[in-house]
Each structure stands twice: as C-alpha cells, then as structure tokens.
Design a protein around this motif. Sequence first.
Motif, PDB file in Angstrom:
ATOM      1  N   HIS A  37     -13.562  -0.320 -12.801  1.00  0.00           N
ATOM      2  CA  HIS A  37     -14.553  -0.227 -11.731  1.00  0.00           C
ATOM      3  C   HIS A  37     -14.729  -1.628 -11.163  1.00  0.00           C
ATOM      4  CE1 HIS A  37     -17.688   1.278  -9.222  1.00  0.00           C
ATOM      5  NE2 HIS A  37     -18.433   0.252  -9.593  1.00  0.00           N
ATOM      6  N   VAL A  38     -14.224  -1.831  -9.975  1.00  0.00           N
ATOM      7  CA  VAL A  38     -14.270  -3.129  -9.306  1.00  0.00           C
ATOM      8  C   VAL A  38     -15.645  -3.284  -8.662  1.00  0.00           C
ATOM      9  CG1 VAL A  38     -13.200  -4.581  -7.538  1.00  0.00           C
ATOM     10  CG2 VAL A  38     -11.798  -2.971  -8.872  1.00  0.00           C
ATOM     11  N   ASP A  39     -16.368  -4.324  -9.087  1.00  0.00           N
ATOM     12  CA  ASP A  39     -17.695  -4.574  -8.508  1.00  0.00           C
ATOM     13  C   ASP A  39     -17.728  -5.943  -7.837  1.00  0.00           C
ATOM     14  OD1 ASP A  39     -18.050  -6.494 -10.529  1.00  0.00           O
ATOM     15  OD2 ASP A  39     -19.198  -5.127 -11.790  1.00  0.00           O
ATOM     16  N   GLU A  40     -18.875  -6.308  -7.319  1.00  0.00           N
ATOM     17  CA  GLU A  40     -19.026  -7.543  -6.538  1.00  0.00           C
ATOM     18  C   GLU A  40     -18.708  -8.810  -7.331  1.00  0.00           C
ATOM     19  OE1 GLU A  40     -21.403  -5.171  -6.781  1.00  0.00           O
ATOM     20  OE2 GLU A  40     -21.397  -4.323  -4.772  1.00  0.00           O
ATOM     21  N   THR A  41     -18.819  -8.750  -8.653  1.00  0.00           N
ATOM     22  CA  THR A  41     -18.627  -9.966  -9.463  1.00  0.00           C
ATOM     23  C   THR A  41     -17.192 -10.485  -9.429  1.00  0.00           C
ATOM     24  OG1 THR A  41     -18.195  -8.749 -11.505  1.00  0.00           O
ATOM     25  CG2 THR A  41     -20.504  -9.337 -11.027  1.00  0.00           C
ATOM     26  N   VAL A  42     -16.216  -9.664  -9.045  1.00  0.00           N
ATOM     27  CA  VAL A  42     -14.815 -10.107  -9.039  1.00  0.00           C
ATOM     28  C   VAL A  42     -14.258 -10.300  -7.626  1.00  0.00           C
ATOM     29  CG1 VAL A  42     -14.332  -9.078 -11.286  1.00  0.00           C
ATOM     30  CG2 VAL A  42     -13.863  -7.771  -9.203  1.00  0.00           C
ATOM     31  N   ASP A  47     -14.010 -10.602   0.306  1.00  0.00           N
ATOM     32  CA  ASP A  47     -14.521  -9.312  -0.182  1.00  0.00           C
ATOM     33  C   ASP A  47     -13.431  -8.393  -0.721  1.00  0.00           C
ATOM     34  OD1 ASP A  47     -17.237  -9.751   0.038  1.00  0.00           O
ATOM     35  OD2 ASP A  47     -17.327  -9.058   2.115  1.00  0.00           O
ATOM     36  N   ILE A  48     -12.418  -8.986  -1.331  1.00  0.00           N
ATOM     37  CA  ILE A  48     -11.402  -8.233  -2.070  1.00  0.00           C
ATOM     38  C   ILE A  48     -11.352  -8.804  -3.483  1.00  0.00           C
ATOM     39  CG2 ILE A  48     -10.047  -7.613  -0.037  1.00  0.00           C
ATOM     40  CD1 ILE A  48      -8.118  -9.873  -0.711  1.00  0.00           C
ATOM     41  N   ALA A  49     -10.830  -8.026  -4.420  1.00  0.00           N
ATOM     42  CA  ALA A  49     -10.771  -8.495  -5.803  1.00  0.00           C
ATOM     43  C   ALA A  49      -9.913  -9.752  -5.889  1.00  0.00           C
ATOM     44  CB  ALA A  49     -10.207  -7.405  -6.705  1.00  0.00           C
ATOM     45  N   HIS A  50     -10.404 -10.741  -6.586  1.00  0.00           N
ATOM     46  CA  HIS A  50      -9.673 -11.986  -6.797  1.00  0.00           C
ATOM     47  C   HIS A  50      -8.363 -11.668  -7.517  1.00  0.00           C
ATOM     48  CE1 HIS A  50      -8.639 -15.843  -8.584  1.00  0.00           C
ATOM     49  NE2 HIS A  50      -9.406 -16.399  -7.667  1.00  0.00           N
ATOM     50  N   GLY A  51      -7.287 -12.275  -7.086  1.00  0.00           N
ATOM     51  CA  GLY A  51      -5.988 -12.027  -7.690  1.00  0.00           C
ATOM     52  C   GLY A  51      -5.952 -12.313  -9.176  1.00  0.00           C
ATOM     53  N   GLY A  52      -6.699 -13.324  -9.600  1.00  0.00           N
ATOM     54  CA  GLY A  52      -6.759 -13.647 -11.027  1.00  0.00           C
ATOM     55  C   GLY A  52      -7.432 -12.550 -11.833  1.00  0.00           C
ATOM     56  N   VAL A  54      -7.379  -9.307 -10.976  1.00  0.00           N
ATOM     57  CA  VAL A  54      -6.409  -8.204 -10.998  1.00  0.00           C
ATOM     58  C   VAL A  54      -5.372  -8.465 -12.091  1.00  0.00           C
ATOM     59  CG1 VAL A  54      -4.652  -6.951  -9.682  1.00  0.00           C
ATOM     60  CG2 VAL A  54      -6.752  -7.719  -8.541  1.00  0.00           C
ATOM     61  N   TYR A  55      -4.869  -9.683 -12.138  1.00  0.00           N
ATOM     62  CA  TYR A  55      -3.882 -10.044 -13.159  1.00  0.00           C
ATOM     63  C   TYR A  55      -4.494  -9.963 -14.561  1.00  0.00           C
ATOM     64  CZ  TYR A  55      -0.908 -12.721 -16.190  1.00  0.00           C
ATOM     65  OH  TYR A  55      -0.141 -13.100 -17.252  1.00  0.00           O
ATOM     66  N   SER A  56      -5.690 -10.496 -14.752  1.00  0.00           N
ATOM     67  CA  SER A  56      -6.331 -10.512 -16.074  1.00  0.00           C
ATOM     68  C   SER A  56      -6.548  -9.114 -16.628  1.00  0.00           C
ATOM     69  CB  SER A  56      -7.678 -11.241 -16.010  1.00  0.00           C
ATOM     70  OG  SER A  56      -7.480 -12.600 -15.747  1.00  0.00           O
ATOM     71  N   VAL A  57      -7.017  -8.220 -15.787  1.00  0.00           N
ATOM     72  CA  VAL A  57      -7.239  -6.846 -16.220  1.00  0.00           C
ATOM     73  C   VAL A  57      -5.911  -6.213 -16.641  1.00  0.00           C
ATOM     74  CG1 VAL A  57      -7.894  -4.550 -15.388  1.00  0.00           C
ATOM     75  CG2 VAL A  57      -9.345  -6.510 -14.898  1.00  0.00           C
ATOM     76  N   THR A  58      -4.875  -6.427 -15.866  1.00  0.00           N
ATOM     77  CA  THR A  58      -3.569  -5.848 -16.174  1.00  0.00           C
ATOM     78  C   THR A  58      -2.998  -6.436 -17.461  1.00  0.00           C
ATOM     79  OG1 THR A  58      -3.243  -5.627 -13.785  1.00  0.00           O
ATOM     80  CG2 THR A  58      -1.316  -5.296 -15.183  1.00  0.00           C
ATOM     81  N   GLY A  88     -14.845  -0.395  -5.882  1.00  0.00           N
ATOM     82  CA  GLY A  88     -14.613   0.989  -6.291  1.00  0.00           C
ATOM     83  C   GLY A  88     -13.694   1.036  -7.493  1.00  0.00           C
ATOM     84  N   ASP A  89     -13.142   2.202  -7.760  1.00  0.00           N
ATOM     85  CA  ASP A  89     -12.293   2.381  -8.932  1.00  0.00           C
ATOM     86  C   ASP A  89     -10.827   2.104  -8.615  1.00  0.00           C
ATOM     87  OD1 ASP A  89     -14.440   3.071 -10.521  1.00  0.00           O
ATOM     88  OD2 ASP A  89     -14.155   5.224 -10.286  1.00  0.00           O
ATOM     89  N   ALA A  90     -10.216   1.334  -9.502  1.00  0.00           N
ATOM     90  CA  ALA A  90      -8.768   1.102  -9.484  1.00  0.00           C
ATOM     91  C   ALA A  90      -8.248   1.578 -10.833  1.00  0.00           C
ATOM     92  CB  ALA A  90      -8.462  -0.378  -9.262  1.00  0.00           C
ATOM     93  N   TYR A  91      -6.965   1.860 -10.903  1.00  0.00           N
ATOM     94  CA  TYR A  91      -6.377   2.408 -12.132  1.00  0.00           C
ATOM     95  C   TYR A  91      -5.181   1.569 -12.553  1.00  0.00           C
ATOM     96  CZ  TYR A  91      -9.470   6.227 -11.149  1.00  0.00           C
ATOM     97  OH  TYR A  91     -10.610   6.958 -10.903  1.00  0.00           O
ATOM     98  N   ILE A  92      -5.065   1.358 -13.838  1.00  0.00           N
ATOM     99  CA  ILE A  92      -3.978   0.575 -14.397  1.00  0.00           C
ATOM    100  C   ILE A  92      -3.230   1.441 -15.398  1.00  0.00           C
ATOM    101  CG2 ILE A  92      -3.311  -1.490 -15.677  1.00  0.00           C
ATOM    102  CD1 ILE A  92      -6.740  -1.455 -14.273  1.00  0.00           C
ATOM    103  N   ARG A  93      -1.925   1.520 -15.229  1.00  0.00           N
ATOM    104  CA  ARG A  93      -1.062   2.231 -16.176  1.00  0.00           C
ATOM    105  C   ARG A  93      -0.013   1.239 -16.657  1.00  0.00           C
ATOM    106  NH1 ARG A  93      -0.061   7.148 -17.729  1.00  0.00           N
ATOM    107  NH2 ARG A  93      -1.111   8.170 -16.008  1.00  0.00           N
TER     108      ARG A  93
END
Length: 136
Positions: A37-42, A47-52, A54-58, A88-93
């Motif tokens: 769940h992507v929120d304002e903190t990232v 106003d898009i998710a910081h690339g770091g 996205v990488y960290s979660v993956t 909003g929600d993003a999904y990682i597989r």
Amino acid sequence: MEEWRQERVREIFQRFTSLFDLTILEHTDDTIYARWHVDETVLNPADIAHGGAVYSVTDAICAALGLRNNHLLTRGVNFYYYRSVLLGDAYIRADFKKVGKYTSVMEAEVTQNGKLCAKGMFDMAYMPQAEQIEME
C-alpha cells in the motif's frame, strides 16, 4: 512450507519492511506475492513513489523468498523502472529462476493497476548466520 519457516519469514519480513505497508498474499517454496500500500510517506516531490522505495520493497520481497535456503544477501541486481508507482496498492511477485547451493537468481515484478512498473533480476547469496537464527 514448514510452519516454523513461515513464521520466521513473517518475523524477518516485518523487521526489514517496517517502514512500508506490505502484506504477503501468497508464499510457496517457489514464489512470493505481496501487496504494497503506497502512501504519502514514500512519495518524492513529483508525487510518485521514490525509486529507492520501489527497489527496497522489491529487494525485501526477494529476501523473504530466499529464506528457505538462506539466500538473503543481495549480491547483484539488474533493476528497471517502466512506469511510475502512484498512491494506492501495488503488487510485487518474485519467483526463483535458478537455485544453487550458495546463490539463487530471482525475477521480481512490481505492478499497479495491471501495468508493469518495475522489474528486476536479483542474485541473492547465502547468509550462514541465518541458520543460527533459525535454530534459536
């Protein structure tokens, strides 16, 4: 997957991802699927998710997948960004592509609204200390 290993995955997952709202939806010996769940903190100033983030979660998802054979250390990565991750929600597989004695190669994808946002090939290495942690 053995019950004690599933519990250990949850513990490690929470420790490494406490800054992110992640939920494991599916976890087998060969694949892991999670919701972020992507929120304002990232968000970055655009106003898009910081690339770091996205990488960290993956990377954390790949480490959770690698727990079964103690392949927890990120040795090398090829990571590509295709679309912005929004609120909003993003999904990682993540899935194993190759499993060796000391390293594993995993492919991971981040999607949102059915569209590929990022993709990576993670070379995860053996961490001997993890065996000691599991035995405790």
